[in-house]
Design a protein around this motif. Structure first.
Motif, PDB file in Angstrom:
ATOM      1  N   ARG A   1      12.792  -0.239  -7.679  1.00 59.19           N
ATOM      2  CA  ARG A   1      13.543  -1.489  -7.522  1.00 59.19           C
ATOM      3  C   ARG A   1      15.040  -1.240  -7.642  1.00 59.19           C
ATOM      4  O   ARG A   1      15.835  -1.736  -6.830  1.00 59.19           O
ATOM      5  CB  ARG A   1      13.086  -2.505  -8.568  1.00 59.19           C
ATOM      6  CG  ARG A   1      13.808  -3.855  -8.433  1.00 59.19           C
ATOM      7  CD  ARG A   1      13.437  -4.820  -9.537  1.00 59.19           C
ATOM      8  NE  ARG A   1      13.953  -4.352 -10.830  1.00 59.19           N
ATOM      9  CZ  ARG A   1      13.190  -3.997 -11.851  1.00 59.19           C
ATOM     10  NH1 ARG A   1      11.860  -4.020 -11.726  1.00 59.19           N
ATOM     11  NH2 ARG A   1      13.722  -3.599 -12.994  1.00 59.19           N
ATOM     12  N   ASN A   2      15.463  -0.501  -8.640  1.00 63.03           N
ATOM     13  CA  ASN A   2      16.884  -0.243  -8.841  1.00 63.03           C
ATOM     14  C   ASN A   2      17.465   0.617  -7.722  1.00 63.03           C
ATOM     15  O   ASN A   2      18.627   0.448  -7.334  1.00 63.03           O
ATOM     16  CB  ASN A   2      17.111   0.427 -10.191  1.00 63.03           C
ATOM     17  CG  ASN A   2      16.848  -0.529 -11.353  1.00 63.03           C
ATOM     18  OD1 ASN A   2      16.968  -1.748 -11.206  1.00 63.03           O
ATOM     19  ND2 ASN A   2      16.467   0.018 -12.508  1.00 63.03           N
ATOM     20  N   GLN A   3      16.655   1.543  -7.207  1.00 63.87           N
ATOM     21  CA  GLN A   3      17.125   2.347  -6.078  1.00 63.87           C
ATOM     22  C   GLN A   3      17.310   1.482  -4.823  1.00 63.87           C
ATOM     23  O   GLN A   3      18.258   1.684  -4.050  1.00 63.87           O
ATOM     24  CB  GLN A   3      16.131   3.478  -5.796  1.00 63.87           C
ATOM     25  CG  GLN A   3      16.154   4.589  -6.828  1.00 63.87           C
ATOM     26  CD  GLN A   3      15.051   5.612  -6.605  1.00 63.87           C
ATOM     27  OE1 GLN A   3      13.999   5.300  -6.035  1.00 63.87           O
ATOM     28  NE2 GLN A   3      15.268   6.837  -7.078  1.00 63.87           N
ATOM     29  N   ALA A   4      16.412   0.497  -4.652  1.00 63.77           N
ATOM     30  CA  ALA A   4      16.533  -0.407  -3.505  1.00 63.77           C
ATOM     31  C   ALA A   4      17.795  -1.257  -3.617  1.00 63.77           C
ATOM     32  O   ALA A   4      18.507  -1.474  -2.631  1.00 63.77           O
ATOM     33  CB  ALA A   4      15.301  -1.296  -3.404  1.00 63.77           C
ATOM     34  N   VAL A   5      18.094  -1.728  -4.830  1.00 61.54           N
ATOM     35  CA  VAL A   5      19.310  -2.518  -5.025  1.00 61.54           C
ATOM     36  C   VAL A   5      20.542  -1.658  -4.788  1.00 61.54           C
ATOM     37  O   VAL A   5      21.533  -2.104  -4.188  1.00 61.54           O
ATOM     38  CB  VAL A   5      19.331  -3.124  -6.443  1.00 61.54           C
ATOM     39  CG1 VAL A   5      20.669  -3.827  -6.697  1.00 61.54           C
ATOM     40  CG2 VAL A   5      18.185  -4.108  -6.620  1.00 61.54           C
ATOM     41  N   LEU A   6      20.505  -0.403  -5.243  1.00 62.81           N
ATOM     42  CA  LEU A   6      21.631   0.503  -5.010  1.00 62.81           C
ATOM     43  C   LEU A   6      21.860   0.711  -3.517  1.00 62.81           C
ATOM     44  O   LEU A   6      23.013   0.755  -3.060  1.00 62.81           O
ATOM     45  CB  LEU A   6      21.355   1.845  -5.699  1.00 62.81           C
ATOM     46  CG  LEU A   6      22.409   2.938  -5.482  1.00 62.81           C
ATOM     47  CD1 LEU A   6      23.762   2.494  -6.038  1.00 62.81           C
ATOM     48  CD2 LEU A   6      21.958   4.245  -6.109  1.00 62.81           C
ATOM     49  N   ALA A   7      20.776   0.828  -2.750  1.00 67.83           N
ATOM     50  CA  ALA A   7      20.915   1.033  -1.306  1.00 67.83           C
ATOM     51  C   ALA A   7      21.570  -0.165  -0.627  1.00 67.83           C
ATOM     52  O   ALA A   7      22.237  -0.014   0.413  1.00 67.83           O
ATOM     53  CB  ALA A   7      19.550   1.298  -0.686  1.00 67.83           C
TER      54      ALA A   7
END
Length: 373
Positions: A161-167
């Motif tokens: 989830r956090n990686q998706a938000v970072l992207a």
């Protein structure tokens, strides 16, 4: 007595001779007119007219419509998360490729969350490995083992989830096209859903138009269309229908159609008004004549053919009109000589002569094209 005789003589001239002379004059005039009409009909005095030999050409049957140009693909770039704009990587009005970075948001906080979650995942992985070893040695209950496994899955999900938000801090072009005018500047704080810039793919460009249901038999995917725009007079753009809405407009009973048109130079722009001609049919070797050659009649239009130097009124069936010409579908063959000017002076059977070949004896029936086939 002499005076009485003179008076009687004058009365005789007034009452008898003068009316007789007038009657003879009228009779002579009538005979002259009749002789003139007879001469025109019989061909003794050919009437000068303009002649032309019919030819053939390809006739395209077009169905006119009006439409609107649309981009092949069109979006407004918007951010899914809030944040400060760190950089803008495009020039307004420039071309960009699919996957190009357009806007970058500050990602410090989101990057830190990813690193924190990665540490949590690593700890959960080690804990689960120990729990698995102890469970195999019957030193841990099944519940404690399941809890350790669930914590590892939960931490991995949080990392994704956090990686998706970072992207989402990097906004990229989903397709190649031209960017418009941006609505933000570097350093601006934007909110989710806020408009940043529009992106348009205009090569090819689409044209949307409508046709009445009576043209249903003429509509098919793959048909050619001609597109004209007022902004570019004299240019004709060729396109092809790629989609037909199966549902008619309930108010107008019309089909909605879309076609694609090549637009390599970018001269066509979305939302331009367009005049569309659907090419319904194309007929080769069609007989055409000038519009002025058509003699309108109440029952059926006609043309004057020239056969053996005489005008022959011939009924014809007309087709398409274009560029001052008329297609003749029946009643006339290629190579026949017709009258294009001088109709008011002749009738069916009148002798005629070509005005371009004056002189006695030069009638319009002397060429092979003018003889009856």
């Amino acid at each position: 007595m002499g005076r009485l005789k003179a008076l009687a003589s004058r009365l005789f001239w007034l009452a008898v001779v003068l009316p007789l002379i007038a009657a003879l004059s009228l009779l002579a005039t009538g005979c002259g007119r009749q002789d003139e009409a007879t001469a025109v009909t019989s061909g003794s005095r050919p009437m000068p007219v303009a002649l032309q030999v019919t030819n053939t050409e390809t006739v395209v049957e077009r169905v006119p419509a009006v439409g609107t140009l649309l981009a092949n693909e069109s979006i407004v770039v918007r951010a899914e998360i809030s944040g400060l704009i760190e950089s803008i990587s495009f020039d307004e009005g420039s071309e960009v490729e699919a996957g190009s970075v357009l806007v970058v948001l500050n990602s410090d906080e989101h990057r830190a969350l990813v690193e924190q979650t990665q540490a949590t995942v690593e700890l959960a992985r080690l804990s689960f490995a120990r729990a698995e070893d102890m469970h195999q040695k019957s030193m841990m209950s099944r519940q404690e083992y399941d809890e350790a496994r669930a914590r590892l899955k939960e931490s991995r999900a949080a990392l994704r989830r956090n990686q998706a938000v970072l992207a989402k801090t990097r906004l990229v072009a989903p397709f190649s096209g031209s960017v418009g005018l941006r609505h933000v500047s570097p350093g601006a704080l934007i909110q989710p859903g806020q408009d940043l810039v529009n992106l348009e793919d205009i090569d090819p460009i689409k044209v949307e138009f409508k046709l009445s249901e009576r043209f249903a038999a003429s509509i098919a995917v793959g048909q050619q269309v001609e597109v004209l725009v007022d902004a570019l007079p004299g240019r004709i753009f060729i396109g092809e229908i790629y989609a037909v809405n199966p549902r008619l407009d309930p108010r107008t009973r019309a089909f909605s159609l879309r076609a694609r048109v090549a637009n390599a130079d970018g001269s066509l722009r979305p939302r331009m008004f367009a005049r569309v001609n659907l090419v319904a049919d194309s007929r080769e070797n069609a007989v055409t004549v000038p519009e002025e050659a058509i003699w309108p009649r109440r029952e059926q239009p006609a043309v004057y053919r020239v056969i053996d130097g005489k005008a022959a009124l011939t009924s014809v069936e007309l087709g398409e009109r274009f560029d001052g010409k008329v297609e003749v579908r029946s009643g006339l063959a290629a190579g026949e000589t017709i009258i294009t000017s001088g109709h008011m002076k002749i009738r069916d059977g009148s002798a005629v002569v070509d005005v371009q070949q004056p002189g006695p004896g030069k009638s319009a029936g002397g060429t092979a094209a003018e003889r009856r086939p």
